[in-house]
Design a protein around this motif. Structure first.
Motif, mmCIF file in Angstrom:
data_model
loop_
_atom_site.group_PDB
_atom_site.id
_atom_site.type_symbol
_atom_site.label_atom_id
_atom_site.label_comp_id
_atom_site.label_asym_id
_atom_site.label_seq_id
_atom_site.Cartn_x
_atom_site.Cartn_y
_atom_site.Cartn_z
ATOM 1 N N PHE A 1 -9.014 15.748 -10.222
ATOM 2 C CA PHE A 1 -8.729 17.082 -10.752
ATOM 3 C C PHE A 1 -7.925 16.997 -12.041
ATOM 4 C CE2 PHE A 1 -5.351 20.330 -10.942
ATOM 5 C CZ PHE A 1 -6.118 21.447 -11.212
ATOM 6 N N ALA A 2 -6.907 16.118 -12.078
ATOM 7 C CA ALA A 2 -6.089 15.975 -13.282
ATOM 8 C C ALA A 2 -6.909 15.461 -14.457
ATOM 9 C CB ALA A 2 -4.919 15.032 -12.998
ATOM 10 N N TYR B 1 0.802 -1.229 0.000
ATOM 11 C CA TYR B 1 0.000 0.000 0.000
ATOM 12 C C TYR B 1 0.836 1.281 0.000
ATOM 13 C CZ TYR B 1 -3.674 -3.292 1.061
ATOM 14 O OH TYR B 1 -4.537 -4.340 1.001
ATOM 15 N N ILE B 2 2.020 1.264 0.614
ATOM 16 C CA ILE B 2 2.835 2.475 0.631
ATOM 17 C C ILE B 2 3.538 2.659 -0.704
ATOM 18 C CG2 ILE B 2 4.691 3.681 1.810
ATOM 19 C CD1 ILE B 2 2.184 3.290 3.475
ATOM 20 N N THR B 3 4.133 1.594 -1.232
ATOM 21 C CA THR B 3 4.806 1.691 -2.528
ATOM 22 C C THR B 3 3.842 2.060 -3.655
ATOM 23 O OG1 THR B 3 6.442 0.068 -1.776
ATOM 24 C CG2 THR B 3 6.287 0.455 -4.152
ATOM 25 N N PRO B 4 2.648 1.434 -3.744
ATOM 26 C CA PRO B 4 1.684 1.895 -4.761
ATOM 27 C C PRO B 4 1.282 3.355 -4.582
ATOM 28 C CG PRO B 4 1.068 -0.271 -3.977
ATOM 29 C CD PRO B 4 2.178 0.202 -3.094
ATOM 30 N N ALA B 5 1.211 3.818 -3.335
ATOM 31 C CA ALA B 5 0.851 5.221 -3.106
ATOM 32 C C ALA B 5 1.897 6.146 -3.706
ATOM 33 C CB ALA B 5 0.698 5.481 -1.609
ATOM 34 N N ILE B 6 3.170 5.789 -3.548
ATOM 35 C CA ILE B 6 4.240 6.598 -4.136
ATOM 36 C C ILE B 6 4.159 6.552 -5.657
ATOM 37 C CG2 ILE B 6 6.745 6.833 -4.332
ATOM 38 C CD1 ILE B 6 6.951 5.661 -1.509
ATOM 39 N N ALA B 7 3.857 5.369 -6.194
ATOM 40 C CA ALA B 7 3.728 5.239 -7.643
ATOM 41 C C ALA B 7 2.579 6.094 -8.176
ATOM 42 C CB ALA B 7 3.518 3.770 -8.018
ATOM 43 N N LEU B 8 1.488 6.152 -7.432
ATOM 44 C CA LEU B 8 0.339 6.951 -7.873
ATOM 45 C C LEU B 8 0.645 8.443 -7.852
ATOM 46 C CD1 LEU B 8 -2.611 5.013 -6.187
ATOM 47 C CD2 LEU B 8 -1.970 5.049 -8.599
ATOM 48 N N ILE B 9 1.525 8.868 -6.935
ATOM 49 C CA ILE B 9 1.936 10.280 -6.926
ATOM 50 C C ILE B 9 2.616 10.622 -8.244
ATOM 51 C CG2 ILE B 9 3.501 11.939 -5.873
ATOM 52 C CD1 ILE B 9 3.029 10.624 -3.203
ATOM 53 N N PHE B 10 3.577 9.790 -8.649
ATOM 54 C CA PHE B 10 4.286 10.056 -9.897
ATOM 55 C C PHE B 10 3.377 9.899 -11.105
ATOM 56 C CE2 PHE B 10 7.864 9.046 -7.066
ATOM 57 C CZ PHE B 10 8.685 10.126 -7.328
ATOM 58 N N LEU B 11 2.403 9.006 -11.010
ATOM 59 C CA LEU B 11 1.467 8.831 -12.120
ATOM 60 C C LEU B 11 0.605 10.074 -12.289
ATOM 61 C CD1 LEU B 11 0.655 6.715 -14.222
ATOM 62 C CD2 LEU B 11 -1.095 5.916 -12.639
ATOM 63 N N THR B 12 0.160 10.655 -11.194
ATOM 64 C CA THR B 12 -0.639 11.880 -11.263
ATOM 65 C C THR B 12 0.176 13.034 -11.820
ATOM 66 O OG1 THR B 12 -1.916 11.150 -9.340
ATOM 67 C CG2 THR B 12 -2.064 13.469 -9.922
ATOM 68 N N LEU B 13 1.423 13.150 -11.376
ATOM 69 C CA LEU B 13 2.285 14.225 -11.889
ATOM 70 C C LEU B 13 2.607 14.017 -13.362
ATOM 71 C CD1 LEU B 13 4.736 14.645 -8.869
ATOM 72 C CD2 LEU B 13 2.764 16.061 -9.465
ATOM 73 N N THR B 14 2.716 12.759 -13.787
ATOM 74 C CA THR B 14 2.956 12.480 -15.209
ATOM 75 C C THR B 14 1.796 12.946 -16.060
ATOM 76 O OG1 THR B 14 4.310 10.563 -14.638
ATOM 77 C CG2 THR B 14 3.447 10.648 -16.878
ATOM 78 N N VAL B 15 0.582 12.755 -15.562
ATOM 79 C CA VAL B 15 -0.604 13.210 -16.286
ATOM 80 C C VAL B 15 -0.540 14.713 -16.514
ATOM 81 C CG1 VAL B 15 -3.104 13.476 -16.141
ATOM 82 C CG2 VAL B 15 -2.051 11.325 -15.477
ATOM 83 N N LEU B 16 -0.171 15.458 -15.475
ATOM 84 C CA LEU B 16 -0.131 16.921 -15.591
ATOM 85 C C LEU B 16 1.075 17.402 -16.399
ATOM 86 C CD1 LEU B 16 -1.128 17.760 -11.921
ATOM 87 C CD2 LEU B 16 -2.565 17.903 -13.957
ATOM 88 N N TRP B 17 2.106 16.585 -16.502
ATOM 89 C CA TRP B 17 3.296 16.975 -17.260
ATOM 90 C C TRP B 17 3.095 16.807 -18.756
ATOM 91 C CZ3 TRP B 17 6.848 13.786 -20.024
ATOM 92 C CH2 TRP B 17 8.022 14.457 -20.427
ATOM 93 N N LEU B 18 2.274 15.837 -19.165
ATOM 94 C CA LEU B 18 2.040 15.593 -20.586
ATOM 95 C C LEU B 18 1.207 16.697 -21.207
ATOM 96 C CD1 LEU B 18 1.244 11.762 -20.490
ATOM 97 C CD2 LEU B 18 3.340 12.850 -21.345
#
Length: 429
Positions: free
Chosen positions: A324-325, A255-272
């Motif tokens: 939001f993203a 649960y902690i590692t997926p949470a970190i992965a989801l942070i980067f996934l959300t930021l990737t969405v906003l970066w594209l």
């Protein structure tokens, strides 16, 4: 004559009956217990326990009986309701003045083994359980005790102590809980029965590690209380305080590692680029992953009363940012395809941002906007209306690009604030 015959008949019958009874008695004697010669141990036990009353404390009613205890934990269980089950041995030792003898009188016997129910034992119970039936005190009475010729008694029963803790799962799976086991006499005052710790009061050498919890002793201390009802009496007790720390490796990976992965996934969405198909696809996958993690988490999360665990709060806030993203991506795609003229205030803001170096960096991926930005700050201002017209033609796309980057940095800042608030300070220790 008939009377004499009748009398003879009754006499003969009586003799026959007596002979039969004697024969039966002889048979019982032959098949009964052997006549054993009293051994020194048997004589000693008869001497000690003749008229012995297990309900009477051996000391004078004005004298104190000192009981020394040592807890020897073996294994423990702790559930989500905050109930601690501690399986342990408990060493009791005290002196019974009624159980003393001279070894030379009994062939040098210096100790004997007796059942606990054959002697008086101290009534030490757990105070913070509330239900004595859940604690295996009956095992005490089935335990064999060692009685020395000095009157010292040593008992080591196996007992399960059940204690109610106050769990706090706020920092799950990095949660820690303090649990207490409070022992004291149920009916005697400190002037009748006083309890003491044997050394440190705990021996953890034989404890078997739990696969879920790390179990450590924080303190073992004697506390003497007085109450208004009995100002002349004291009530001693022993407080054991334990610290339970969860082994979080499995939950951390789940649960902690997926949470970190989801942070980067959300930021990737906003970066594209919002115009790309990849962005809307990743944004949708990101939203679904957040929902799946939350649904799975709710089945294993322990109930924490009014304070939900921080990991659940994090997923809630991260889900809001993922939503939001996704919505922002759809709006920006629609915004860049608009044919309406941009309002003057929005156009002025866009022009002002592009006229600055920071603004040009935001849209540096667009070669045309770079040229326009450089032309705006040119010394020759005769062509300024021309370049302003170019900006206005692509104003919605520039405005969308600015919104993309501003939202990217705002979401980064939001995640930093969330992590500072929700992550415990000692999580890495």
């Amino acid at each position: 004559m008939k009377i004499l015959q009748i009398l003879l008949f009754f006499i003969s019958s009586w003799c026959s009956l007596c002979a039969y009874i004697d024969a039966e008695e002889d048979d019982v004697v032959e098949r009964g217990c052997k006549s054993l010669k009293n051994t020194p141990l048997l004589e000693l036990k008869k001497f000690l326990f003749c008229d012995y009353d297990t309900t009477v404390r051996s000391n004078h009613h004005k004298s104190v009986t000192n009981v020394t205890i040592k807890l020897i934990p073996k294994m423990m269980e702790f559930n989500g309701d905050g109930v601690l089950n501690l399986h342990s041995w408990m060493l009791y030792s005290w002196t019974d003045a009624f159980l003393t003898w001279v070894p030379s009188d009994y062939s040098g016997i210096t100790y004997i083994h007796v059942k606990a129910y054959d002697v008086w034992i101290p009534d030490l119970y757990i105070y913070n359980s509330g239900d004595l039936s859940t604690n295996d005190y009956n095992t005490i009475y089935n335990t064999e005790c060692l009685v020395l010729n000095t009157g010292s008694i040593i008992c080591i029963p196996a007992i399960k102590y059940t204690s109610k803790c106050s769990p706090n799962f706020t920092y799950w799976p990095h949660d820690q809980h303090k649990c207490r086991i409070v022992l004291g006499s149920w009916s005697h005052t400190g002037e009748e029965l006083d309890v003491h710790l044997d050394g440190t009061g705990v021996d953890m050498s034989s404890y078997e590690n739990n696969t879920v919890w790390d179990f450590k002793l924080l303190s073992a201390e004697k506390i003497v209380k007085k109450y208004k009802c009995c100002p002349n009496d004291t009530f001693p007790r022993i407080d054991y305080t334990f610290l339970l720390t969860r082994h979080h490796d499995i939950n951390h990976k789940s649960y902690i590692t997926p949470a970190i992965a989801l942070i980067f996934l959300t930021l990737t969405v906003l970066w594209l680029d919002s115009r790309s198909v990849e962005r809307i696809a990743i944004a949708s996958v990101n939203f679904i992953c957040h929902l799946l993690c939350m649904f799975d988490l709710q089945w294993i999360m322990p109930y924490n009363g009014v304070n939900p665990p921080n990991i659940m709060l994090f997923y809630r806030e991260s889900l809001a940012l993922a939503t939001f993203a996704l919505i922002l991506t759809a709006l920006l795609r629609k915004l860049q395809n608009m044919s309406l003229d941009m309002p003057n205030w929005m156009f002025s803001i866009t022009t002002f941002i592009l006229s600055n170096k920071a603004g040009r960096i935001l849209v540096s991926n667009d070669e045309e906007s770079k040229i326009v930005g450089e032309s705006i700050v040119a010394e020759d201002s005769s062509d300024l209306p021309k370049y302003k017209m170019k900006i206005k033609e692509s104003s919605w796309r520039y405005f969308a690009t600015i919104i993309e980057w501003l939202s990217f940095f705002c979401v980064i800042l939001t995640y930093i604030i969330i992590l500072i608030i929700l992550v415990p300070s000692g999580v890495g220790k």
